[in-house]
Design a protein around this motif. Structure first.
Motif, mmCIF file in Angstrom:
data_model
loop_
_atom_site.group_PDB
_atom_site.id
_atom_site.type_symbol
_atom_site.label_atom_id
_atom_site.label_comp_id
_atom_site.label_asym_id
_atom_site.label_seq_id
_atom_site.Cartn_x
_atom_site.Cartn_y
_atom_site.Cartn_z
ATOM 1 N N UNK A 74 0.935 -1.084 0.050
ATOM 2 C CA UNK A 74 -0.169 0.050 0.106
ATOM 3 C C UNK A 74 0.914 1.199 0.144
ATOM 4 N N UNK A 75 0.697 2.109 -1.143
ATOM 5 C CA UNK A 75 1.412 3.470 -1.038
ATOM 6 C C UNK A 75 2.843 3.463 -1.612
ATOM 7 N N UNK A 76 3.216 1.999 -1.812
ATOM 8 C CA UNK A 76 4.634 1.995 -2.182
ATOM 9 C C UNK A 76 4.950 2.124 -3.509
ATOM 10 N N UNK A 105 -4.170 5.558 -6.209
ATOM 11 C CA UNK A 105 -3.767 5.759 -4.629
ATOM 12 C C UNK A 105 -4.961 6.181 -3.906
ATOM 13 N N UNK A 106 -5.843 6.929 -4.591
ATOM 14 C CA UNK A 106 -7.083 7.475 -3.868
ATOM 15 C C UNK A 106 -8.041 6.342 -3.651
ATOM 16 N N UNK A 107 -8.220 5.384 -4.668
ATOM 17 C CA UNK A 107 -8.933 4.293 -4.557
ATOM 18 C C UNK A 107 -8.467 3.390 -3.554
ATOM 19 N N UNK A 110 -9.218 4.966 -0.205
ATOM 20 C CA UNK A 110 -10.663 4.932 0.436
ATOM 21 C C UNK A 110 -11.055 3.364 0.724
ATOM 22 N N UNK A 111 -10.386 2.371 0.101
ATOM 23 C CA UNK A 111 -10.878 0.948 0.646
ATOM 24 C C UNK A 111 -10.076 0.733 1.712
ATOM 25 N N UNK A 112 -9.184 1.100 2.069
ATOM 26 C CA UNK A 112 -8.623 0.922 3.546
ATOM 27 C C UNK A 112 -9.296 1.692 4.630
ATOM 28 N N UNK A 113 -9.793 2.901 4.253
ATOM 29 C CA UNK A 113 -10.499 3.637 5.451
ATOM 30 C C UNK A 113 -11.974 3.206 5.418
ATOM 31 N N UNK A 114 -12.719 2.544 4.268
ATOM 32 C CA UNK A 114 -13.880 1.715 4.638
ATOM 33 C C UNK A 114 -13.835 0.788 5.398
ATOM 34 N N UNK A 115 -12.683 -0.016 4.992
ATOM 35 C CA UNK A 115 -12.416 -1.405 5.951
ATOM 36 C C UNK A 115 -12.355 -0.832 7.441
ATOM 37 N N UNK A 116 -11.551 0.182 7.637
ATOM 38 C CA UNK A 116 -11.358 0.644 8.968
ATOM 39 C C UNK A 116 -12.587 1.041 9.655
ATOM 40 N N UNK A 117 -13.590 1.441 8.834
ATOM 41 C CA UNK A 117 -14.966 2.227 9.505
ATOM 42 C C UNK A 117 -15.612 0.828 9.621
ATOM 43 N N UNK A 118 -15.533 -0.112 8.763
ATOM 44 C CA UNK A 118 -16.466 -1.209 8.996
ATOM 45 C C UNK A 118 -15.991 -1.890 10.246
ATOM 46 N N UNK A 119 -14.807 -2.311 10.308
ATOM 47 C CA UNK A 119 -14.301 -3.029 11.504
ATOM 48 C C UNK A 119 -14.385 -2.372 13.058
ATOM 49 N N UNK A 120 -14.688 -1.002 12.907
ATOM 50 C CA UNK A 120 -14.715 -0.483 14.137
ATOM 51 C C UNK A 120 -16.134 -0.290 14.501
ATOM 52 N N UNK A 121 -16.939 -0.073 13.474
ATOM 53 C CA UNK A 121 -18.259 0.528 13.928
ATOM 54 C C UNK A 121 -19.576 -0.593 13.409
ATOM 55 N N UNK A 122 -19.195 -1.702 12.838
ATOM 56 C CA UNK A 122 -20.097 -2.543 12.318
ATOM 57 C C UNK A 122 -20.180 -3.934 13.313
ATOM 58 N N UNK A 123 -21.303 -4.661 13.155
ATOM 59 C CA UNK A 123 -21.606 -5.781 13.812
ATOM 60 C C UNK A 123 -20.907 -6.888 13.020
ATOM 61 N N UNK A 124 -20.806 -7.961 13.611
ATOM 62 C CA UNK A 124 -20.173 -9.011 12.725
ATOM 63 C C UNK A 124 -21.205 -9.500 11.499
#
Length: 206
Positions: A84-86, A131-133, A136-150
């Protein structure tokens, strides 16, 4: 049916600059990787960008206990299989990218990609888009992991990664979604039974 590098850059990345396309085609090497082979391992230097045409790859890193944690999946044509980002030469990779099924890639040296960005605006725009895509994918995953139920995480995965649930090991998907394989198996079974019940009710009501 496999496509040519020329068609890939025109039809997948939608590049218009003929000189840029021809430089990319000239620098491209087509590579085939088998299931369980690696694009790169943690600590190795990846000096080429691997643009996926076909196949499925998994990116993972190691936690404090040395256990691998799935960070991403590459399965869509045009995805860049790179840490990522490399986009630097001679920098050790921070993650391992492993093939989960046979794949075909269009590979371009990172040094060439850097040079083309300096000479072609469209090359810089493409890099920024990718890079932006990825961000966005990594931030969405972070949001899902921290704010969504299983259940919500599982349903999100089905929507965002269509078809992978039947092609990728439960262990890898569970790791990606921050749950145990047992929890994921239970969720899959529960939702399958719920769908069967709905189908039966719908049939009975006809």
């Amino acid at each position: 049916m496999s496509i040519t590098a020329d068609d890939f850059y025109r039809n997948v990345f939608h590049l218009k600059d003929e000189n840029l396309i021809q430089e990319l085609v000239s620098a491209t090497e087509i590579r085939h990787l088998k299931k369980s082979e690696f694009v790169v391992r943690i600590g190795e230097v990846q000096n080429d960008v691997y643009f996926l045409e076909t196949g499925i790859a998994r990116g993972y890193f190691l936690d404090v206990n040395g256990k691998d944690v799935t960070d991403c999946f590459a399965f869509q044509c045009g995805t860049a299989a790179v840490s990522f980002g490399q986009l630097e030469v001679d920098v050790p990779s921070s993650m391992t990218i492993e093939m989960l099924e046979d794949g075909r890639f269009f590979c371009v040296p990172i040094s060439v990609v850097i040079r083309l960005q300096k000479h072609y605006e469209e090359a810089m725009m493409l890099y920024n888009h990718l890079l932006i895509a990825a961000m966005k994918a990594h931030w969405e995953l972070k949001r899902v992991l921290n704010s969504c139920t299983a259940v919500q995480r599982y349903q999100w995965f089905l929507e965002k990664y269509p078809g992978l649930i039947d092609k990728v090991s439960n262990k890898y998907i569970a790791s990606f979604l921050g749950m145990t394989p047992v929890t994921l198996s239970r969720l899959r079974r529960t939702l399958r039974e719920a769908l069967k019940s709905e189908d039966k009710d719908a049939t009975d009501s006809v």
